[in-house]
Design a protein around this motif. Structure first.
Motif, PDB file in Angstrom:
ATOM      1  N   TYR A  23       0.862  -1.188   0.000  1.00 49.03           N
ATOM      2  CA  TYR A  23       0.000   0.000   0.000  1.00 49.03           C
ATOM      3  C   TYR A  23       0.895   1.235   0.000  1.00 49.03           C
ATOM      4  CZ  TYR A  23      -3.551  -3.219   1.851  1.00 49.03           C
ATOM      5  OH  TYR A  23      -4.413  -4.255   2.046  1.00 49.03           O
ATOM      6  N   LEU A  24       0.480   2.237  -0.733  1.00 48.07           N
ATOM      7  CA  LEU A  24       1.210   3.499  -0.721  1.00 48.07           C
ATOM      8  C   LEU A  24       0.681   4.345   0.442  1.00 48.07           C
ATOM      9  CD1 LEU A  24       3.308   5.115  -2.390  1.00 48.07           C
ATOM     10  CD2 LEU A  24       1.373   6.212  -3.502  1.00 48.07           C
ATOM     11  N   PRO A  25       1.557   4.756   1.364  1.00 50.98           N
ATOM     12  CA  PRO A  25       1.057   5.529   2.511  1.00 50.98           C
ATOM     13  C   PRO A  25       0.449   6.846   2.070  1.00 50.98           C
ATOM     14  CG  PRO A  25       3.472   5.388   2.519  1.00 50.98           C
ATOM     15  CD  PRO A  25       2.987   4.510   1.425  1.00 50.98           C
ATOM     16  N   THR A  26      -0.587   7.290   2.784  1.00 47.51           N
ATOM     17  CA  THR A  26      -1.180   8.591   2.467  1.00 47.51           C
ATOM     18  C   THR A  26      -0.559   9.682   3.328  1.00 47.51           C
ATOM     19  OG1 THR A  26      -2.992   7.974   3.933  1.00 47.51           O
ATOM     20  CG2 THR A  26      -3.399   7.789   1.587  1.00 47.51           C
ATOM     21  N   ALA A  27       0.234   9.297   4.319  1.00 48.34           N
ATOM     22  CA  ALA A  27       0.911  10.302   5.137  1.00 48.34           C
ATOM     23  C   ALA A  27       2.224   9.736   5.647  1.00 48.34           C
ATOM     24  CB  ALA A  27       0.027  10.692   6.336  1.00 48.34           C
ATOM     25  N   GLY A  28       3.165  10.625   5.949  1.00 44.71           N
ATOM     26  CA  GLY A  28       4.397  10.224   6.612  1.00 44.71           C
ATOM     27  C   GLY A  28       5.470   9.709   5.672  1.00 44.71           C
ATOM     28  N   GLY A  29       6.600   9.312   6.281  1.00 38.18           N
ATOM     29  CA  GLY A  29       7.724   8.873   5.473  1.00 38.18           C
ATOM     30  C   GLY A  29       8.386   7.639   6.041  1.00 38.18           C
ATOM     31  N   ILE A  30       9.119   6.919   5.172  1.00 34.28           N
ATOM     32  CA  ILE A  30       9.880   5.754   5.606  1.00 34.28           C
ATOM     33  C   ILE A  30      11.296   5.916   5.067  1.00 34.28           C
ATOM     34  CG2 ILE A  30      10.013   3.251   5.652  1.00 34.28           C
ATOM     35  CD1 ILE A  30       7.112   3.319   4.416  1.00 34.28           C
ATOM     36  N   GLU A  31      12.278   5.772   5.945  1.00 31.69           N
ATOM     37  CA  GLU A  31      13.657   5.850   5.490  1.00 31.69           C
ATOM     38  C   GLU A  31      14.379   4.576   5.866  1.00 31.69           C
ATOM     39  OE1 GLU A  31      15.465   9.265   7.137  1.00 31.69           O
ATOM     40  OE2 GLU A  31      14.502  10.648   5.740  1.00 31.69           O
ATOM     41  N   MET A  32      15.173   4.086   4.930  1.00 31.08           N
ATOM     42  CA  MET A  32      15.992   2.914   5.196  1.00 31.08           C
ATOM     43  C   MET A  32      17.424   3.408   5.162  1.00 31.08           C
ATOM     44  SD  MET A  32      15.564  -0.454   5.520  1.00 31.08           S
ATOM     45  CE  MET A  32      16.643  -1.885   5.528  1.00 31.08           C
ATOM     46  N   GLU A  33      18.139   3.350   6.274  1.00 30.42           N
ATOM     47  CA  GLU A  33      19.503   3.858   6.391  1.00 30.42           C
ATOM     48  C   GLU A  33      19.616   5.260   5.815  1.00 30.42           C
ATOM     49  OE1 GLU A  33      21.436   0.534   4.426  1.00 30.42           O
ATOM     50  OE2 GLU A  33      22.220  -0.114   6.369  1.00 30.42           O
ATOM     51  N   GLY A  34      18.624   6.087   6.133  1.00 32.91           N
ATOM     52  CA  GLY A  34      18.670   7.476   5.717  1.00 32.91           C
ATOM     53  C   GLY A  34      18.125   7.735   4.324  1.00 32.91           C
ATOM     54  N   ARG A  35      17.750   6.663   3.609  1.00 31.43           N
ATOM     55  CA  ARG A  35      17.276   6.841   2.245  1.00 31.43           C
ATOM     56  C   ARG A  35      15.756   6.709   2.205  1.00 31.43           C
ATOM     57  NH1 ARG A  35      18.168   2.525  -2.604  1.00 31.43           N
ATOM     58  NH2 ARG A  35      16.728   3.538  -4.034  1.00 31.43           N
ATOM     59  N   ASN A  36      15.100   7.651   1.571  1.00 29.90           N
ATOM     60  CA  ASN A  36      13.642   7.620   1.481  1.00 29.90           C
ATOM     61  C   ASN A  36      13.201   6.474   0.578  1.00 29.90           C
ATOM     62  OD1 ASN A  36      10.943   8.225   1.382  1.00 29.90           O
ATOM     63  ND2 ASN A  36      11.183   9.732  -0.254  1.00 29.90           N
ATOM     64  N   ILE A  37      12.327   5.599   1.079  1.00 31.19           N
ATOM     65  CA  ILE A  37      11.898   4.466   0.251  1.00 31.19           C
ATOM     66  C   ILE A  37      10.405   4.499  -0.050  1.00 31.19           C
ATOM     67  CG2 ILE A  37      13.766   2.926   1.001  1.00 31.19           C
ATOM     68  CD1 ILE A  37      11.658   1.530   2.804  1.00 31.19           C
ATOM     69  N   VAL A  38       9.733   5.577   0.322  1.00 33.37           N
ATOM     70  CA  VAL A  38       8.311   5.662   0.006  1.00 33.37           C
ATOM     71  C   VAL A  38       8.142   5.726  -1.515  1.00 33.37           C
ATOM     72  CG1 VAL A  38       6.233   7.090   0.187  1.00 33.37           C
ATOM     73  CG2 VAL A  38       7.710   6.786   2.157  1.00 33.37           C
TER      74      VAL A  38
END
Lengths: 599, 291
Positions: A400-415
């Motif tokens: 699912y694509l989030p409708t809010a917020g962010g996800i970072e993996m080792e500082g890299r945005n993966i949304v």
């Protein structure tokens, strides 16, 4: 390798011998022109059936316009032969290739929009394509219109057809048993799990479909130069159905089955010619009976193997591959997984989700979800049913694509990264309701997840170049090693669907580990296990963390597992975090008690 | 004026497509099967009506009723014998069986009636009706009125009756419907029966509009009706109607103003554009798989 070599030599000899025999019969006049014609038609049908089997049998996508691609190839090849101004027999291979190429381009143009969608859309769009093509050919000038395209040099002979058939069949087998073939099969078995194992599913769908179109185009070229006159009616819906029937009767996914069914279904109507009034009636009845009484087709997904037949005749026992010996042959460095480097001080967290949320219509399934994970941590995500735990997993892996917020993996945005790319970045998962590649072997289930760690190209795989051998050997050994972690190495060649429930759960974890993750998401790994199995699982997960250095985020309802294993817990209720802390803190938290027991 | 004439022609043929499309869409909605033999039911319906009218001398109404009854029985038999045993298997199996049934029907009728086309008797010898200076054939009016009436009736049936509710439940989730005490087999049979009866009506109307019938006559309207169902959103009843009308009007306008050769290409082109823009069809819903 030695066993493979024996099999290659045996098959090559058989192909050569069959050719020799056929040429002898043709040369001596035992096969007259009528029979020769049937043989050529059968060969062309084989190419069509085998290539459609790639789309429908191996990739699992229903296509109803395969004859359309044959038509494109036929016209392209014929027009090149007519207009190039060189004697056609000298450039015939070029014409065939050109026919294939043009068909492949059409396949690409149709495949890209249709295959993104999945479901029955490919069937419907290919059906529409076939019909549009027919109308266009009738209305264009350079195709000869409704009268047909005439004056095509008739240069197709038995040798050309035989070579093309042998090549196409060989390519199918070689490709099928490479990482690319496994990727295609995994999409048929379960596209969601394939994507989660790091397979770029859209890419492979388009790849397989385009390749199938290419072969259909080549078959069209052969057909055009055999029959001499092209008529747009010959590539319509009915023809596409005829090839589909061949694939299904032979057994979907079986290459040799498609070869057999194409031959029989080309020869049979000719043999029944004297009963021409009734032959279509018999044909349709056979079709219905076949589906009712042998729905998997003649061979199912099995393949006829000359090597296996020879083994049986010579009473040689088939040997199970010796994985232990295989592992011993490899340098030890090749076997160890990347153990995470200790993080530099001040480095960004392994995973950081901030204010993550998703809304379905008016329902906020998850909101304000914050989580930071460090390397090697084991964290539990718990909460009552319907709290949104699996939704969090689906957000982290972009199902699912989030409708809010962010996800970072080792500082890299993966949304917004596709799921397979997220797997590559280092997040692998299991599923609440097990999603294995059920009809594939346990070994292949694990090897599919190695996909991104192997590098050989489709061409290297098909030609069996050294990199193919080296990487496949490595993959076998590492798969064996992973299965050994779960005491499953003895089951490597069993079909995944036949494993007991607990083993299936373990296999799913092994597959996720094979993707070489830094973070492992386990969705209810202990569901359906008894207390003893659960305790074993607890030890296994801990061992995995220590061996592979992965962080683990797990959803679980079994409190003995959660409390015994997790270093930290996050409690979710109604899509929001209500508590975080150590198991001891969580046990005493009044909000958590309230959520579970009701206030 | 010409535009209006073509529009009415389009509505005429479009309402026939819509009637046939309803059968496709109902069956697809419930058992997820593309019933390729549905088109051949049109052929059977036409032959039954033709024989009864031309050879037994029955009046139009009687012939149509008999044709409806026979097609309904044929549809149910087809489902029971050829599709039901395959329900638990991959869908492609039933698809191949459907193709087998289609070939069987075509070839049986070829043996009985010969492959040559035969004339379909004229049903109404009534002069055209004049509306606002425009002469409209009685059969055109009749077709449009009957089709729209039937579609509304079907919609009401599915929305308001117990059987209709059962059909909606089975199409949503066959297993769950069974657990709630719905007789799934009966529901599926009723669906096939309704679809086939509508196809029989469509057949008689179609043959009255194009009065030459042959054993393979069902493929073309069948294919177009299927496309109409997809265009409107397969599994959605109003979608099938909308799709049918769009197809008919587009076809008729292309024939009238561009080229009769290109009519089919335009129709398929519209389908592909719609699927690219809205893959589930005009009125369709997109369903997501639960992970």
């Amino acid at each position: 390798m030695k066993k493979k070599l024996r099999s290659y030599i045996l098959n090559t000899c058989a192909v050569a011998a069959l050719y020799g025999l056929a040429m002898l019969l043709i040369g001596s006049g035992a096969v007259n022109n009528y029979y020769l014609g049937i043989m050529l038609s059968a060969g062309i049908s084989i190419v069509m059936a085998v290539s459609l089997n790639l789309t429908t049998g191996l990739l699992g996508q229903l296509a109803l316009g395969h004859a359309g691609f044959m038509g494109v190839g036929a016209y392209a090849a014929a027009l090149l032969s007519i207009h190039i101004g060189v004697d056609a027999q000298y450039i015939f291979p070029l014409s065939l290739f050109f026919g294939g190429l043009v068909a492949a381009i059409f396949g690409l143009i149709i495949g890209i929009p249709a295959l993104r969608l999945g479901g029955d859309y490919l069937a419907i769009i290919t059906l529409g394509f076939g019909e549009i093509l027919r109308v266009l050919i009738i209305n264009l000038d350079f195709t000869g219109g409704a009268r047909g395209l005439r004056g095509i040099p008739r240069v197709t002979d038995f040798t050309y057809v035989y070579i093309v058939v042998a090549l196409v069949v060989a390519v199918m087998f070689a490709l099928g048993r490479s990482r690319h073939g496994r990727a295609i099969l995994s999409i048929r078995e379960d596209p969601v799990a394939a994507e989660a194992s790091g397979i770029p599913t859209t890419y492979y769908k388009i790849f397989a479909f385009t390749l199938a179109s290419f072969f259909a185009g080549v078959a069209g070229g052969l057909y055009a130069h055999y029959i001499g006159v092209l008529n747009p009616k010959n590539f319509g819906f009915a023809k596409s159905i005829e090839y589909l029937v061949m694939v299904v009767l032979g057994g979907m996914g079986s290459i040799t089955g498609a070869v057999g069914a194409a031959t029989v279904l080309t020869v049979l109507p000719e043999a029944l010619r004297q009963f021409s009034d009734y032959r279509m009636l018999v044909y349709s009845l056979l079709l219905i009976m076949m589906m009712l009484f042998r729905p998997t087709g003649l061979l199912g997904t099995r393949e006829f193997s000359l090597t296996a037949l020879a083994d049986r005749l010579l009473r040689r026992k088939p040997q199970a591959p010796d994985f232990a010996a295989l592992a011993g042959e490899l340098p030890p460095a090749a076997l160890t997984h990347r153990l995470g480097e200790p993080p530099a001080p001040g480095a960004p967290a392994l995973l950081r989700a901030t204010n993550l949320g998703i809304q379905f219509g008016g329902l906020k399934a998850v909101s304000g979800f914050d989580l930071a994970l460090e390397q090697g941590e084991i964290v539990g995500l718990i909460g009552p049913n319907g709290a949104g735990k699996t939704t969090v997993f689906n957000l982290l892996t972009n199902v699912y694509l989030p409708t809010a917020g962010g996800i970072e993996m080792e500082g890299r945005n993966i949304v917004g990264l596709p799921t397979h790319a997220i797997t590559q970045v280092g997040i692998a998962r299991t599923f609440q309701n097990i999603r294995l590649f059920k009809n594939l072997s346990v070994l292949d289930n694990v090897k599919i997840a190695f996909h991104n760690q192997m590098q050989y190209t489709p061409l290297e795989g098909t030609l069996r170049l050294p990199r193919y051998w080296w990487e496949e050997k490595l993959a076998d050994a590492r798969a064996y090693q992973l299965l050994h972690v779960f005491d499953m190495e003895g089951l490597a060649d069993k079909q995944a669907r036949n494993l007991p429930y607990g083993q299936q759960r373990k296999l799913e974890i092994a597959r996720a580990l094979a993707a070489n993750p830094k973070l492992l998401l386990l969705d209810e790994p202990a569901a359906g296990m008894n207390p003893t199995e659960t305790q074993e699982l607890l030890a296994t997960i801990r061992r995995i963390r220590d061996t592979f250095g992965v962080a683990v985020l797990l959803i679980e309802h079994d409190m003995s597992l959660v409390m015994g294993l997790c270093e930290r817990l996050v409690v979710l209720d109604y899509g929001q975090i209500i508590a975080t802390g150590t198991p001891e803190e969580i046990k005493r938290d009044p909000k958590v008690i309230g959520a579970y027991l009701g206030q | 004026m010409i535009v209006l004439r073509q529009l009415i022609n389009g509505l005429h043929v479009g309402s026939i497509y819509a009637l046939i499309a309803l059968g496709y869409t109902m069956v697809y909605g419930i058992v997820k099967l593309i019933n390729f033999a549905h088109g051949d039911i049109i052929m059977v319906g036409s032959y039954v009506a033709m024989v009864l009218m031309a050879q037994a001398g029955l009046p139009f109404w009687a012939a149509m009723a008999a044709s409806m009854a026979l097609c309904g029985i044929l549809g149910v038999t087809m489902e029971r014998v050829a599709y039901k045993p395959l329900r638990s298997l991959p869908r492609i199996n039933s698809l191949i069986t459907a193709i087998g049934v289609s070939l069987l029907l075509q070839n049986t009728s070829q043996l009985i009636f010969s492959p040559n086309p035969q004339p379909f008797p004229t049903a109404f010898k009534v002069p055209p009706v004049s509306i606002g200076g425009l002469d409209i054939g009685f059969i055109t009016l009749f077709t449009i009125v009957v089709s729209v009436g039937l579609m509304l009736a079907l919609q009401a049936f599915v929305r308001a009756t117990k059987m209709g509710k059962a059909m909606r439940a089975v199409s949503e989730d066959m297993g769950a419907a069974q657990l709630m005490g719905i007789n799934v087999n009966t529901t599926v049979s009723v669906t096939f029966a309704i679809g086939s009866v509508l196809a029989a009506i469509g057949a008689v109307l179609y043959s009255s509009a194009y009065p030459s019938i042959a054993p393979t006559m069902g493929s073309l309207p069948g294919l177009k009706a299927f496309i109409a169902a997809v265009l409107g959103g397969i599994g959605v009843l109003p979608g099938a109607m909308l799709g049918g009308f769009i197809m008919g009007v587009a076809e008729s306008l292309t024939k009238g103003f561009i080229s009769s050769q290109l009519a089919d290409a335009v129709v398929y082109g519209i389908l592909i554009v719609v699927l690219l823009v809205k893959p589930s069809g005009i009125l369709g819903r997109r369903t997501n798989e639960k992970v």
